[in-house]
Design a protein around this motif. Structure first.
Motif, short mmCIF file in Angstrom:
data_model
loop_
_atom_site.label_atom_id
_atom_site.label_comp_id
_atom_site.label_asym_id
_atom_site.label_seq_id
_atom_site.Cartn_x
_atom_site.Cartn_y
_atom_site.Cartn_z
N LEU A 124 5.99 -2.19 3.11
CA LEU A 124 4.71 -2.66 3.63
C LEU A 124 3.53 -2.15 2.80
O LEU A 124 2.68 -2.91 2.35
CB LEU A 124 4.56 -2.29 5.11
CG LEU A 124 3.57 -3.20 5.83
CD1 LEU A 124 4.06 -3.58 7.22
CD2 LEU A 124 2.19 -2.58 5.93
N THR A 128 1.55 -4.31 -0.10
CA THR A 128 0.10 -4.40 0.10
C THR A 128 -0.64 -3.94 -1.16
O THR A 128 -1.54 -4.64 -1.65
CB THR A 128 -0.32 -3.54 1.31
OG1 THR A 128 0.32 -4.09 2.48
CG2 THR A 128 -1.83 -3.55 1.51
N GLY A 153 -0.96 6.28 2.56
CA GLY A 153 0.21 5.51 2.15
C GLY A 153 -0.15 4.42 1.17
O GLY A 153 0.39 4.36 0.05
N SER A 174 -10.55 13.27 2.13
CA SER A 174 -11.30 14.16 3.02
C SER A 174 -11.02 15.64 2.82
O SER A 174 -11.68 16.46 3.45
CB SER A 174 -11.01 13.79 4.48
OG SER A 174 -9.65 14.03 4.79
N GLY A 215 -9.90 0.30 3.28
CA GLY A 215 -9.05 0.23 4.46
C GLY A 215 -9.54 1.17 5.55
O GLY A 215 -8.89 1.33 6.58
N ALA A 239 -9.04 -0.92 9.02
CA ALA A 239 -10.08 -0.35 9.87
C ALA A 239 -9.61 0.99 10.45
O ALA A 239 -9.66 1.20 11.65
CB ALA A 239 -10.44 -1.33 10.98
N ARG A 262 -11.29 -10.49 3.58
CA ARG A 262 -10.57 -9.66 4.55
C ARG A 262 -9.10 -10.13 4.53
O ARG A 262 -8.69 -10.96 5.33
CB ARG A 262 -11.22 -9.82 5.93
CG ARG A 262 -10.60 -9.04 7.11
CD ARG A 262 -10.16 -7.66 6.74
NE ARG A 262 -9.62 -6.90 7.87
CZ ARG A 262 -8.31 -6.59 7.98
NH1 ARG A 262 -7.43 -7.01 7.11
NH2 ARG A 262 -7.90 -5.84 8.98
N THR A 264 -4.81 -10.18 4.40
CA THR A 264 -3.68 -9.62 5.12
C THR A 264 -2.39 -9.94 4.36
O THR A 264 -2.27 -11.00 3.73
CB THR A 264 -3.65 -10.12 6.58
OG1 THR A 264 -2.66 -9.38 7.28
CG2 THR A 264 -3.33 -11.60 6.69
N LEU A 265 -1.45 -8.99 4.42
CA LEU A 265 -0.23 -9.07 3.61
C LEU A 265 0.51 -10.39 3.76
O LEU A 265 0.99 -10.96 2.79
CB LEU A 265 0.68 -7.89 3.97
CG LEU A 265 2.08 -7.85 3.36
CD1 LEU A 265 2.03 -7.81 1.84
CD2 LEU A 265 2.87 -6.65 3.90
N ALA A 312 -3.25 8.87 12.94
CA ALA A 312 -4.60 8.57 13.43
C ALA A 312 -5.52 9.77 13.26
O ALA A 312 -6.74 9.61 13.12
CB ALA A 312 -4.54 8.16 14.90
N GLY A 318 0.60 9.97 2.11
CA GLY A 318 1.75 9.13 1.77
C GLY A 318 2.32 8.42 2.99
O GLY A 318 1.61 8.07 3.93
P1 NDP Z 1 -3.19 5.93 5.57
O1 NDP Z 1 -1.99 6.73 5.20
O2 NDP Z 1 -4.14 5.56 4.48
O3 NDP Z 1 -3.95 6.70 6.72
C1 NDP Z 1 -5.28 6.39 6.99
C2 NDP Z 1 -6.24 7.26 6.19
O4 NDP Z 1 -7.54 6.75 6.36
C3 NDP Z 1 -6.31 8.69 6.70
O5 NDP Z 1 -5.29 9.52 6.18
C4 NDP Z 1 -7.68 9.10 6.23
O6 NDP Z 1 -7.65 9.63 4.91
C5 NDP Z 1 -8.48 7.78 6.20
N1 NDP Z 1 -9.47 7.75 7.28
C6 NDP Z 1 -10.80 7.77 7.10
N2 NDP Z 1 -11.43 7.77 8.25
C7 NDP Z 1 -10.49 7.79 9.22
C8 NDP Z 1 -10.55 7.83 10.64
N3 NDP Z 1 -11.73 7.87 11.30
N4 NDP Z 1 -9.40 7.84 11.33
C9 NDP Z 1 -8.22 7.80 10.68
N5 NDP Z 1 -8.10 7.77 9.33
C10 NDP Z 1 -9.24 7.76 8.60
O7 NDP Z 1 -2.72 4.62 6.33
P2 NDP Z 1 -1.97 3.34 5.75
O8 NDP Z 1 -1.71 3.52 4.30
O9 NDP Z 1 -0.85 3.03 6.65
O10 NDP Z 1 -3.06 2.21 5.96
C11 NDP Z 1 -4.32 2.28 5.29
C12 NDP Z 1 -5.16 1.10 5.72
O11 NDP Z 1 -4.58 -0.07 5.21
C13 NDP Z 1 -5.23 0.91 7.24
O12 NDP Z 1 -6.54 0.51 7.57
C14 NDP Z 1 -4.27 -0.23 7.49
O13 NDP Z 1 -4.58 -0.96 8.62
C15 NDP Z 1 -4.49 -1.03 6.23
N6 NDP Z 1 -3.42 -1.97 5.88
C16 NDP Z 1 -3.77 -3.27 5.70
C17 NDP Z 1 -2.87 -4.19 5.29
C18 NDP Z 1 -3.33 -5.57 5.00
O14 NDP Z 1 -2.56 -6.38 4.45
N7 NDP Z 1 -4.53 -5.94 5.35
C19 NDP Z 1 -1.45 -3.85 5.13
C20 NDP Z 1 -1.18 -2.43 5.26
C21 NDP Z 1 -2.15 -1.53 5.64
P3 NDP Z 1 -8.77 10.75 4.53
O15 NDP Z 1 -8.52 11.88 5.47
O16 NDP Z 1 -8.55 11.07 3.11
O17 NDP Z 1 -10.07 10.07 4.79
#
Ligand code: NDP
Length: 324
Positions: A124, A128, A153, A174, A215, A239, A262, A264-265, A312, A318
């Motif tokens: 996934l 992406t 990730g 962060s 993201g 988001a 905006r 999506t995969l 969250a 990762g």
């Molecule tokens: P991550 O492993 O990137 O985790 C989210 C990261 O976002 C956190 O580790 C944090 O990193 C950062 N972050 C900043 N602000 C916040 C907050 N208020 N709450 C939580 N996290 C925050 O997740 P994924 O790799 O699984 O997903 C990343 C994004 O990609 C998500 O938004 C997901 O929905 C999106 N996505 C979209 C896809 C698409 O096709 N549209 C497909 C797959 C994922 P730090 O502490 O460094 O700020």
């Protein structure tokens, strides 16, 4: 007697306490599907949105779409796969479980040299990162990109793919541990979220970046727009900090004839050919050592709630995996 399997069921929307580890009937593959005995399940942010009810899903349900395992049974008419084969997938059905169903046409074959956990971690977030860097905005050596949440990730994979395509890469994180991971992935400049738009202008002699991959959403969106060069592209793909409120399209004009998408995969896996092309490029990059897949945490299936809270709560880096 009906065969049973363990799964994470949600019956109401809410915090992670609604994730309930319980027995459910083992699913039976419909025509065209295969039943997979799961070896590892991917945890993704989308399941947090679904659990909270931000993305509407019918209840009760077993969450999850990604993972890998061994084919246990074939549905009627499946001729392209065999029982005992290892497969990975990004659009499985109810994968927070010991057994899950997958459409046989969407199963991803795992190369022999790839271990189980890497194969589960890649689909996934890997697909992406691939479509974002090669299709949504096709990066090249002439481009500078800003990637938010660079130690996440998607983030770690996207930094590496952007560098393989020759782009100059800035990223936000962060904390210092995450900064180190982002640097190891190849980021040219690792920034804090505070005033990142100002720093981006400084680092580009006032020009701004060609593309922002965002993201994080609500917390970064405004300043992401302010980081873009004239005719730059805002790629809002998630988001993690909350949804972006409605905004005035006029801002694209005042920002410098900007573009916004905006994506999506699922819209970038439209055909078997597209899916296989992206997957084979990713797996070849991993096998040849060009792309590193970081597994930041593994949790027993029963502890899915902990995985959700850690993801969250910005505590992870990762990929997170659940192990049945
Ligand atoms: P991550 O492993 O990137 O985790 C989210 C990261 O976002 C956190 O580790 C944090 O990193 C950062 N972050 C900043 N602000 C916040 C907050 N208020 N709450 C939580 N996290 C925050 O997740 P994924 O790799 O699984 O997903 C990343 C994004 O990609 C998500 O938004 C997901 O929905 C999106 N996505 C979209 C896809 C698409 O096709 N549209 C497909 C797959 C994922 P730090 O502490 O460094 O700020």
């Amino acid at each position: 007697m009906m065969a049973m399997t363990n799964a994470i069921v949600i019956s109401e929307f809410g915090d992670s306490s609604v994730l309930n580890f319980t027995e459910v009937p083992t699913p039976t593959p419909a025509p065209g599907q295969v039943l997979v005995k799961m070896r590892a399940t991917g945890v993704n942010f989308i399941e947090i949105y679904q659990r909270k009810g931000i993305y509407s899903i019918p209840l009760p349900t077993v969450l999850g779409a990604e993972g890998m395992g061994i084919i246990d049974a074939l549905g009627e008419g499946v001729t392209n796969l065999e029982v005992g084969q290892r497969v990975a997938f990004t659009d499985g059905i109810s994968t927070y479980a010991e057994h899950a169903l997958v459409d046989a046409q969407k199963a991803l074959l795992i190369p022999d040299g790839m271990d189980d956990l890497t194969a589960a971690a890649l689909p996934l977030q890997g697909l992406t990162a691939h479509y974002l860097s090669s299709s949504t905005f096709a990066l090249g050596p002439e481009h500078t990109a800003l990637i938010h949440a660079g130690a996440g990730g998607v983030g770690l994979l996207l930094i590496q793919l952007a560098k393989l395509r020759g782009a100059r890469v800035f990223t936000t994180v962060s904390d210092e541990f995450k900064a180190e991971l982002a640097r190891e992935a190849g980021a040219d400049e690792v920034l804090s979220y505070d005033g990142f738009d100002v720093r981006v202008r400084e680092l580009t002699n006032g020009r701004g970046v060609d593309v922002v991959y965002d993201g994080v959403g609500q917390a970064t969106f405004d300043r992401s727009l302010m980081s873009l060069a004239i005719r730059g592209m805002m790629v809002l793909f998630g988001a993690a900090s909350g949804p972006v409120p409605e905004f005035d399209l006029q801002r694209l004009n005042s920002g410098g004839s900007l573009f916004i998408t905006r994506p999506t995969l699922w819209n970038y896996l439209l055909t078997a050919q597209e899916r296989n092309w992206r997957w084979s490029e990713l797996t070849e990059a991993v096998i040849s050592g060009k792309l590193n897949v970081r597994i930041g945490g593994t949790y027993p299936l029963a502890q899915a709630a902990q995985a959700h809270d850690d993801l969250a709560g910005r505590k992870t880096t990762g990929k997170l995996l659940l192990l049945p």
